[in-house]
Write an enzyme that holds these catalytic residues in place. Structure first.
Site, PDB file in Angstrom:
ATOM      1  N   GLU A 193       0.816  -1.213   0.000  1.00  0.00           N
ATOM      2  CA  GLU A 193       0.000   0.000   0.000  1.00  0.00           C
ATOM      3  C   GLU A 193       0.851   1.265   0.000  1.00  0.00           C
ATOM      4  OE1 GLU A 193      -3.120   0.354  -0.508  1.00  0.00           O
ATOM      5  OE2 GLU A 193      -3.567  -1.799  -0.548  1.00  0.00           O
ATOM      6  N   TYR A 239      -5.563   6.549   5.503  1.00  0.00           N
ATOM      7  CA  TYR A 239      -5.770   5.582   4.417  1.00  0.00           C
ATOM      8  C   TYR A 239      -5.022   4.278   4.681  1.00  0.00           C
ATOM      9  CZ  TYR A 239      -4.935   3.005   0.194  1.00  0.00           C
ATOM     10  OH  TYR A 239      -4.826   1.975  -0.698  1.00  0.00           O
ATOM     11  N   ASP A 266      -8.477   6.503  -1.006  1.00  0.00           N
ATOM     12  CA  ASP A 266      -7.416   6.968  -1.896  1.00  0.00           C
ATOM     13  C   ASP A 266      -8.063   7.651  -3.095  1.00  0.00           C
ATOM     14  OD1 ASP A 266      -8.466   4.895  -3.381  1.00  0.00           O
ATOM     15  OD2 ASP A 266      -6.573   3.829  -3.648  1.00  0.00           O
ATOM     16  N   CYS A 297     -25.762   4.369  -8.724  1.00  0.00           N
ATOM     17  CA  CYS A 297     -24.883   5.517  -8.968  1.00  0.00           C
ATOM     18  C   CYS A 297     -25.710   6.736  -9.352  1.00  0.00           C
ATOM     19  CB  CYS A 297     -23.884   5.192 -10.075  1.00  0.00           C
ATOM     20  SG  CYS A 297     -22.731   6.547 -10.396  1.00  0.00           S
ATOM     21  N   THR A 303       6.108  16.411  -8.444  1.00  0.00           N
ATOM     22  CA  THR A 303       4.681  16.610  -8.206  1.00  0.00           C
ATOM     23  C   THR A 303       4.271  18.072  -8.375  1.00  0.00           C
ATOM     24  OG1 THR A 303       4.727  14.789  -6.629  1.00  0.00           O
ATOM     25  CG2 THR A 303       2.804  16.223  -6.573  1.00  0.00           C
TER      26      THR A 303
END
Length: 374
Positions: free
Chosen positions: A46, A129, A147, A220, A319
């Site tokens: 993870e 998370y 996430d 949905c 990033t």
């Protein structure tokens, strides 16, 4: 956005578990059913998968588990060896935190990852998370995960029309993630959470949601309202800054016939603990890249250099910013290197560089050196 009833949540969770059992991908860390996996394996996979494509993680995971098969093995390892195995995966704070946390687990918890939320959250690099992933996938506890993939699925499921990074939106998404996993059939919390992540990765994708084959389509709200392509609502993109950076391949004597100088980045900063060809960002007062390099080397290592010919140019995106890295040959002129703006330094031969963990950009400089030498 309409409210999802308790019956809706129960049906959604059941559909997720049924879909997961039939469609989950075969990945190296899924050696046992979701909910009954080795917690160390869950933790490593993870952390590696954060901001990284699963296809990339496969090989890194295999190398990591071969080098550090247990918490105790990771705790006993030298940080430089840990960074070397992680080399190229990026976001190196993840590797440093894994190492720190492993030492705490080895010393305080007998080498066994705790199955308790508060204790896990106290470990370096473990947030909400990761806690949810470990507790659900390893211990089958109904703890939520959130996430990027899960955010997208839930934003469409509830047709949330507010920006995804809004604090109120995140609070709502966490509450919805918890409600879904708590509604899962008994003993299937891990499968429910993994299904949410899988659905976002393979079906409810960012630009082309495959609504016709989605198990959650009947529930949905975005699909019902025709807004699935507009969800989640993303914040406006900020302009990505760009920097020119100069780096020096500083030879002690004649190029390729003498050692060269490398520096270790401060452990508490970006790319901490990695080794690099020293240099830095060009500032407004630098009249040229060569002048920038001379200044940076004086500040970082307290030595004087003569800058020679350009070697290569490397473009790289991080990033939050982009760089163009200009690498130059250089010659050491005067001064004994000092760790003034770095954690350490070494004179090494070109053939020794493979042993040092380095950023991707510096590996490209090494490749250019070898090409020029051949």
């Amino acid at each position: 956005m309409n409210h999802l009833s308790a019956d809706d949540l129960t049906e959604i969770a059941s559909r997720l578990v049924a879909w997961h059992n039939e469609h989950q991908r075969d990945l190296p860390w899924r050696h046992a059913p979701a909910g009954r996996r080795d917690p160390y394996s869950v933790w490593i996979s993870e952390i590696m998968a954060q901001q990284t494509r699963v296809e990339t993680v496969r090989d890194y995971y295999a190398r990591w588990m071969a080098a550090f098969p247990t918490v105790e093995a990771l705790a006993a390892a030298d940080l430089q060896d840990v960074l070397k195995v992680w080399e190229g995966l990026g976001y190196y704070a993840r590797a440093r935190n894994l190492h720190k946390a492993a030492r705490i687990v080895a010393e305080e918890h007998g080498g066994i990852l705790p199955a308790e939320r508060r204790t896990l959250l106290a470990l370096p690099g473990i947030g909400d998370y990761t806690v949810g992933a470990i507790l659900s996938l390893a211990f089958n506890q109904p703890e939520p995960v959130l996430d990027g993939n899960v955010k997208r699925v839930l934003s469409r499921l509830a047709d949330i029309d507010r920006p995804i990074d809004d604090r109120a939106t995140l609070k709502l998404l966490w509450a919805l993630a918890r409600a879904v996993v708590e509604a899962a059939p008994k003993g299937s919390a891990g499968a429910c959470n993994e299904a949410l992540m899988e659905l976002g990765a393979t079906i409810c994708t960012p630009t082309g949601p495959r609504c016709l084959i989605c198990p959650l389509a009947p529930h949905c709200q975005a699909a019902a309202n025709g807004t699935q392509h507009a969800r989640p609502v993303m914040p406006p993109r900020k302009r990505t800054p760009h920097y020119d950076v100069a780096a020096g391949v500083i030879w002690q004597g004649r190029p390729y016939a003498s050692p060269l100088l490398i520096a270790q980045r401060p452990h508490d900063g970006m790319l901490g603990g990695l080794w690099e060809f020293p240099g830095g960002k060009r500032e407004p007062e630098d009249r040229s890249l060569e002048a920038c390099l001379k200044r940076e080397i004086e500040e970082e290592l307290a030595v004087t250099i003569a800058v020679g010919d350009p070697l290569t140019t490397v473009r790289h995106a991080y990033t939050h910013f982009r760089i163009t890295l200009h690498a130059f040959h250089a010659r050491h002129v005067d001064g004994q290197p000092q760790a003034s703006g770095c954690d350490n330094w070494r004179w090494v031969g070109l053939e020794e560089l493979a042993a040092f963990p380095m950023p991707v950009t510096d590996r490209k400089i090494v490749a250019a050196l070898r090409l020029a030498e051949s």
